[in-house]
Design an enzyme around this catalytic site. Structure first.
Site, PDB file in Angstrom:
ATOM      1  N   ARG A  55     -39.275 -14.148  19.007  1.00 54.75           N
ATOM      2  CA  ARG A  55     -39.760 -14.628  20.301  1.00 54.75           C
ATOM      3  C   ARG A  55     -40.394 -16.009  20.153  1.00 54.75           C
ATOM      4  O   ARG A  55     -40.399 -16.797  21.086  1.00 54.75           O
ATOM      5  CB  ARG A  55     -40.807 -13.664  20.871  1.00 54.75           C
ATOM      6  CG  ARG A  55     -40.257 -12.303  21.198  1.00 54.75           C
ATOM      7  CD  ARG A  55     -41.257 -11.498  21.956  1.00 54.75           C
ATOM      8  NE  ARG A  55     -41.758 -12.262  23.102  1.00 54.75           N
ATOM      9  CZ  ARG A  55     -42.697 -11.802  23.924  1.00 54.75           C
ATOM     10  NH1 ARG A  55     -43.239 -10.634  23.709  1.00 54.75           N
ATOM     11  NH2 ARG A  55     -43.104 -12.514  24.946  1.00 54.75           N
ATOM     12  N   ILE A  93     -61.017 -13.972  21.520  1.00 51.53           N
ATOM     13  CA  ILE A  93     -60.180 -14.166  22.712  1.00 51.53           C
ATOM     14  C   ILE A  93     -59.542 -12.868  23.179  1.00 51.53           C
ATOM     15  O   ILE A  93     -59.618 -12.501  24.347  1.00 51.53           O
ATOM     16  CB  ILE A  93     -59.076 -15.226  22.440  1.00 51.53           C
ATOM     17  CG1 ILE A  93     -59.691 -16.556  21.994  1.00 51.53           C
ATOM     18  CG2 ILE A  93     -58.188 -15.406  23.670  1.00 51.53           C
ATOM     19  CD1 ILE A  93     -60.463 -17.293  23.061  1.00 51.53           C
ATOM     20  N   ASP A 113     -54.101 -18.044  18.014  1.00 52.17           N
ATOM     21  CA  ASP A 113     -52.723 -17.862  17.550  1.00 52.17           C
ATOM     22  C   ASP A 113     -52.552 -18.194  16.070  1.00 52.17           C
ATOM     23  O   ASP A 113     -51.475 -17.988  15.516  1.00 52.17           O
ATOM     24  CB  ASP A 113     -51.749 -18.723  18.372  1.00 52.17           C
ATOM     25  CG  ASP A 113     -51.652 -18.228  19.792  1.00 52.17           C
ATOM     26  OD1 ASP A 113     -51.098 -18.957  20.637  1.00 52.17           O
ATOM     27  OD2 ASP A 113     -52.153 -17.133  20.069  1.00 52.17           O
ATOM     28  N   CYS A 172     -50.016  -5.902  26.493  1.00 51.34           N
ATOM     29  CA  CYS A 172     -49.116  -6.012  25.333  1.00 51.34           C
ATOM     30  C   CYS A 172     -49.933  -5.546  24.129  1.00 51.34           C
ATOM     31  O   CYS A 172     -51.082  -5.128  24.254  1.00 51.34           O
ATOM     32  CB  CYS A 172     -48.624  -7.442  25.159  1.00 51.34           C
ATOM     33  SG  CYS A 172     -49.914  -8.548  24.585  1.00 51.34           S
ATOM     34  N   LYS A 193     -43.358 -23.377  21.889  1.00 54.08           N
ATOM     35  CA  LYS A 193     -43.026 -22.259  22.779  1.00 54.08           C
ATOM     36  C   LYS A 193     -43.969 -22.260  23.979  1.00 54.08           C
ATOM     37  O   LYS A 193     -43.541 -22.140  25.125  1.00 54.08           O
ATOM     38  CB  LYS A 193     -43.179 -20.934  22.019  1.00 54.08           C
ATOM     39  CG  LYS A 193     -43.176 -19.695  22.907  1.00 54.08           C
ATOM     40  CD  LYS A 193     -43.304 -18.413  22.122  1.00 54.08           C
ATOM     41  CE  LYS A 193     -44.716 -18.008  21.888  1.00 54.08           C
ATOM     42  NZ  LYS A 193     -45.412 -17.356  23.002  1.00 54.08           N
ATOM     43  N   ASN A 194     -45.256 -22.415  23.714  1.00 56.28           N
ATOM     44  CA  ASN A 194     -46.236 -22.255  24.790  1.00 56.28           C
ATOM     45  C   ASN A 194     -46.359 -23.470  25.695  1.00 56.28           C
ATOM     46  O   ASN A 194     -47.158 -23.467  26.634  1.00 56.28           O
ATOM     47  CB  ASN A 194     -47.598 -21.862  24.208  1.00 56.28           C
ATOM     48  CG  ASN A 194     -47.556 -20.458  23.618  1.00 56.28           C
ATOM     49  OD1 ASN A 194     -46.586 -19.721  23.824  1.00 56.28           O
ATOM     50  ND2 ASN A 194     -48.563 -20.101  22.851  1.00 56.28           N
ATOM     51  N   ARG A 231     -54.453  -8.089  28.922  1.00 51.59           N
ATOM     52  CA  ARG A 231     -53.873  -9.311  29.482  1.00 51.59           C
ATOM     53  C   ARG A 231     -53.878  -9.329  31.028  1.00 51.59           C
ATOM     54  O   ARG A 231     -52.847  -9.423  31.676  1.00 51.59           O
ATOM     55  CB  ARG A 231     -52.448  -9.503  28.976  1.00 51.59           C
ATOM     56  CG  ARG A 231     -52.247  -9.373  27.488  1.00 51.59           C
ATOM     57  CD  ARG A 231     -52.875 -10.438  26.641  1.00 51.59           C
ATOM     58  NE  ARG A 231     -52.284 -11.742  26.794  1.00 51.59           N
ATOM     59  CZ  ARG A 231     -51.222 -12.183  26.119  1.00 51.59           C
ATOM     60  NH1 ARG A 231     -50.610 -11.392  25.297  1.00 51.59           N
ATOM     61  NH2 ARG A 231     -50.765 -13.408  26.328  1.00 51.59           N
ATOM     62  N   ARG A 267     -44.633 -11.777  29.246  1.00 55.02           N
ATOM     63  CA  ARG A 267     -45.748 -11.950  30.175  1.00 55.02           C
ATOM     64  C   ARG A 267     -45.717 -13.321  30.858  1.00 55.02           C
ATOM     65  O   ARG A 267     -46.161 -13.475  31.975  1.00 55.02           O
ATOM     66  CB  ARG A 267     -47.080 -11.811  29.456  1.00 55.02           C
ATOM     67  CG  ARG A 267     -47.317 -10.543  28.746  1.00 55.02           C
ATOM     68  CD  ARG A 267     -48.706 -10.522  28.236  1.00 55.02           C
ATOM     69  NE  ARG A 267     -49.657 -10.453  29.344  1.00 55.02           N
ATOM     70  CZ  ARG A 267     -50.192 -11.466  29.973  1.00 55.02           C
ATOM     71  NH1 ARG A 267     -49.851 -12.661  29.651  1.00 55.02           N
ATOM     72  NH2 ARG A 267     -51.035 -11.322  30.949  1.00 55.02           N
TER      73      ARG A 267
HETATM   74  C1  EPZ Z   1     -51.581 -18.088  26.236  1.00 47.61           C
HETATM   75  O1  EPZ Z   1     -51.622 -16.751  26.709  1.00 47.61           O
HETATM   76  C2  EPZ Z   1     -50.572 -18.105  25.106  1.00 47.61           C
HETATM   77  N1  EPZ Z   1     -49.259 -17.731  25.621  1.00 47.61           N
HETATM   78  C3  EPZ Z   1     -51.009 -17.146  23.997  1.00 47.61           C
HETATM   79  O2  EPZ Z   1     -50.068 -17.266  22.939  1.00 47.61           O
HETATM   80  C4  EPZ Z   1     -52.384 -17.584  23.495  1.00 47.61           C
HETATM   81  O3  EPZ Z   1     -52.822 -16.665  22.506  1.00 47.61           O
HETATM   82  C5  EPZ Z   1     -53.366 -17.606  24.669  1.00 47.61           C
HETATM   83  O4  EPZ Z   1     -52.862 -18.485  25.706  1.00 47.61           O
HETATM   84  C6  EPZ Z   1     -54.745 -18.110  24.248  1.00 47.61           C
HETATM   85  O5  EPZ Z   1     -54.636 -19.393  23.710  1.00 47.61           O
HETATM   86  C7  EPZ Z   1     -48.535 -18.656  26.296  1.00 47.61           C
HETATM   87  O6  EPZ Z   1     -48.950 -19.788  26.481  1.00 47.61           O
HETATM   88  C8  EPZ Z   1     -47.165 -18.210  26.779  1.00 47.61           C
HETATM   89  P1  EPZ Z   1     -55.240 -16.656  28.376  1.00 47.61           P
HETATM   90  P2  EPZ Z   1     -52.413 -16.418  28.092  1.00 47.61           P
HETATM   91  O7  EPZ Z   1     -54.982 -16.486  29.819  1.00 47.61           O
HETATM   92  O8  EPZ Z   1     -52.286 -17.559  29.021  1.00 47.61           O
HETATM   93  C9  EPZ Z   1     -58.249 -13.162  29.532  1.00 47.61           C
HETATM   94  C10 EPZ Z   1     -48.614 -16.500  21.298  1.00 47.61           C
HETATM   95  O9  EPZ Z   1     -48.771 -15.816  20.272  1.00 47.61           O
HETATM   96  N2  EPZ Z   1     -57.724 -13.344  30.893  1.00 47.61           N
HETATM   97  O10 EPZ Z   1     -55.769 -17.959  27.865  1.00 47.61           O
HETATM   98  O11 EPZ Z   1     -51.988 -15.082  28.533  1.00 47.61           O
HETATM   99  C11 EPZ Z   1     -57.197 -12.632  28.565  1.00 47.61           C
HETATM  100  O12 EPZ Z   1     -57.146 -11.216  28.613  1.00 47.61           O
HETATM  101  C12 EPZ Z   1     -49.303 -16.099  22.571  1.00 47.61           C
HETATM  102  O13 EPZ Z   1     -47.910 -17.546  21.372  1.00 47.61           O
HETATM  103  C13 EPZ Z   1     -58.296 -12.611  31.944  1.00 47.61           C
HETATM  104  O14 EPZ Z   1     -59.207 -11.803  31.744  1.00 47.61           O
HETATM  105  O15 EPZ Z   1     -53.916 -16.322  27.546  1.00 47.61           O
HETATM  106  C14 EPZ Z   1     -57.691 -13.134  27.241  1.00 47.61           C
HETATM  107  O16 EPZ Z   1     -58.677 -12.262  26.751  1.00 47.61           O
HETATM  108  C15 EPZ Z   1     -50.143 -14.854  22.397  1.00 47.61           C
HETATM  109  N3  EPZ Z   1     -57.801 -12.779  33.203  1.00 47.61           N
HETATM  110  C16 EPZ Z   1     -58.319 -14.485  27.581  1.00 47.61           C
HETATM  111  O17 EPZ Z   1     -58.581 -14.443  28.998  1.00 47.61           O
HETATM  112  C17 EPZ Z   1     -56.779 -13.660  33.481  1.00 47.61           C
HETATM  113  O18 EPZ Z   1     -56.378 -13.781  34.652  1.00 47.61           O
HETATM  114  C18 EPZ Z   1     -57.440 -15.696  27.292  1.00 47.61           C
HETATM  115  O19 EPZ Z   1     -56.181 -15.448  27.902  1.00 47.61           O
HETATM  116  C19 EPZ Z   1     -56.229 -14.396  32.405  1.00 47.61           C
HETATM  117  C20 EPZ Z   1     -56.716 -14.225  31.127  1.00 47.61           C
END
Ligand code: EPZ
Length: 425
Positions: free
Chosen positions: A405, A335, A313, A124, A22-23, A129, A100
């Site tokens: 999803r 995370i 995850d 969410c 998915k990701n 996020r 998202r």
């Molecule tokens: C991706 O989300 C995945 N989703 C998530 O999978 C996964 O948990 C996550 O990466 C971490 O591996 C997809 O790929 C569609 P991040 P993403 O940006 O990109 C903070 C699932 O269950 N952050 O790596 O949104 C954020 O709040 C989903 O399949 C900022 O502060 O995650 C978090 O604490 C859930 N500012 C951390 O960084 C930003 O601009 C990591 O988020 C971006 C992120």
């Protein structure tokens, strides 16, 4: 409202096919907007988020052709995106609020059309996020960005290569900036980049389309911008989280399961933890066989962190395993700020879990007892299914739209392994 009903107590045995990730498929679908020709993507999982992304691209004007493969049996289905008819650069709130990952059209639209308006995704269940790193990256490539009335409004005559140092490792921000940099004028360097396998898969797809990228999978990615990207074909990498979820199901139920079509090299940290829990693992190409020989798992300690460390995850799934393991397992979620929503639901099934801030202390109990529970987010719903597989009696799981999803036909795949599970309502 559909529910899933499980009668626990059956050790899982047999083989199951892993679907595309998915990701990986979500950013790859967004990347098709960068091309001047149709892009063909195969090994696409049948997921609600894939349908949502296809609707988003169609709303922008792209032509989408979905080839429905044999659902759940390797899901050889494919999607062809022809971006030549794109006429809008606005991603509406109605779609973004449900997923998202829609924010990932920001980079491609900005790089290809010089303008993008993307609704702020909002938070969410698992956290606020924010997308500040996405915005920081686009600004480093010369974009003018304003955020007002709930929209990110971006414009740039032509993006210029630049250097981005992310404040924290962000999968989505790395993907967004990587896609934008592919068509920027000059060279870009992304420092403190995410190293997840889905980033590597996105980069592979972009290279097929003609992008010049070095270092994907490391924390420094260099992109030499090109004037245009052509079409191509790409098969989506196997889903490492689905793989880990089925292996944990086998470990919890004391069974013997082989996952097919997997990429063992993308989940080393998870495999290590399963070995620590007492599982015997045999790896043969794209097949991983886990055998518990009827034993209960040992409790394991988990600290989530960016790849290649233990993936957030998989946190909820291992918490479910610790609930019935021998001993005490300590889980640190580093995370996301609110990714313990499954705790109170697992406690309804009789789990002994104490939460202190971002740490959960899980003491294994001899037996969980089935009860009605409620899914709150994608991976939490998976952990409730796993717990239901070992709970005494019947477990019903409500709000399973979260599950759909991210997991392709999970009840069919688990039934194929002997689980007593069905969808009702
Ligand atoms: C991706 O989300 C995945 N989703 C998530 O999978 C996964 O948990 C996550 O990466 C971490 O591996 C997809 O790929 C569609 P991040 P993403 O940006 O990109 C903070 C699932 O269950 N952050 O790596 O949104 C954020 O709040 C989903 O399949 C900022 O502060 O995650 C978090 O604490 C859930 N500012 C951390 O960084 C930003 O601009 C990591 O988020 C971006 C992120």
């Amino acid at each position: 409202m559909q529910k899933i009903l499980i009668e626990g107590g059956v050790p899982l045995n047999g083989e199951v096919q892993i679907s595309g990730a998915k990701n990986a498929v979500l950013p790859i679908l967004c990347a098709t907007l960068l091309a001047d020709e149709p892009v063909e993507i195969s090994n696409v999982p049948h997921l609600h988020d894939v349908v949502t992304t296809a609707k988003l691209l169609a709303g922008l004007g792209a032509e989408i052709t979905i080839d429905q493969g044999t659902i759940g049996k390797g899901s050889e289905s494919g999607i062809v995106v022809d971006p030549r008819s794109v006429h809008s650069h606005v991603a509406p709130y109605e779609l973004v609020k449900t997923m998202r990952a829609s924010v990932l059209v920001l980079g491609p639209l900005l790089a290809k059309y010089g303008a993008a308006e993307v609704s702020l995704p909002g938070g969410c269940a698992i956290g606020s996020r924010p997308v500040d790193q996405h915005i920081k990256g686009m600004q480093a490539l010369g974009a003018e960005i304003s955020v007002d009335h709930g929209f990110i409004k971006a414009r740039a005559d032509r993006l210029k290569g630049g250097r981005v140092v992310f404040d924290m490792v962000s999968v989505g921000a790395t993907e967004n900036v990587l896609m934008a940099a592919a068509l920027a004028e000059g060279t870009s360097v992304l420092e403190n980049a995410a190293m997840e396998p889905e980033i590597v898969d996105l980069a592979e797809c972009l290279k097929v389309m003609g992008a010049q990228i070095e270092g994907a999978g490391s924390n420094r990615i260099t992109v030499h911008g090109v004037a245009r990207l052509h079409g191509g074909k790409h098969s989506v990498v196997a889903d490492r989280i689905e793989t880990g979820t089925f292996l944990v199901a086998a470990a919890m139920t004391g069974g013997r399961v082989t996952v097919r079509g997997a990429r063992p090299d993308t989940l080393d940290a998870v495999l290590d933890k399963l070995r620590q829990a007492g599982a015997e693992l045999d790896i043969d190409g794209d097949r991983i066989t886990l055998d518990m020989r009827g034993r209960k798992p040992r409790a394991v300690n988990i600290t989530t962190a960016p790849h290649p460390a233990f993936p957030t995850d998989m946190q909820a799934q291992f918490m479910a395993m610790n609930c019935i393991a021998d001993g005490v397992g300590v889980i640190n979620e580093t995370i996301f700020e609110n990714r313990f929503m499954h705790v109170q639901e697992l406690q309804r099934l009789g789990a002994d879990i104490r939460v202190e801030g971002h740490t959960a202390i899980v003491r294994g109990v001899p037996q969980l007892s089935g009860a009605p529970v409620m899914a709150t987010d994608l991976r939490a719903s998976a952990s409730l299914i796993l717990a239901g597989l070992v709970a005494d009696g019947e477990t019903t799981i409500d709000r399973i739209y979260h599950l759909d999803r991210g997991y392709e036909n999970i009840e069919e795949k688990l039934s194929g392994l002997g689980a007593r599970i069905k969808r009702i309502g």
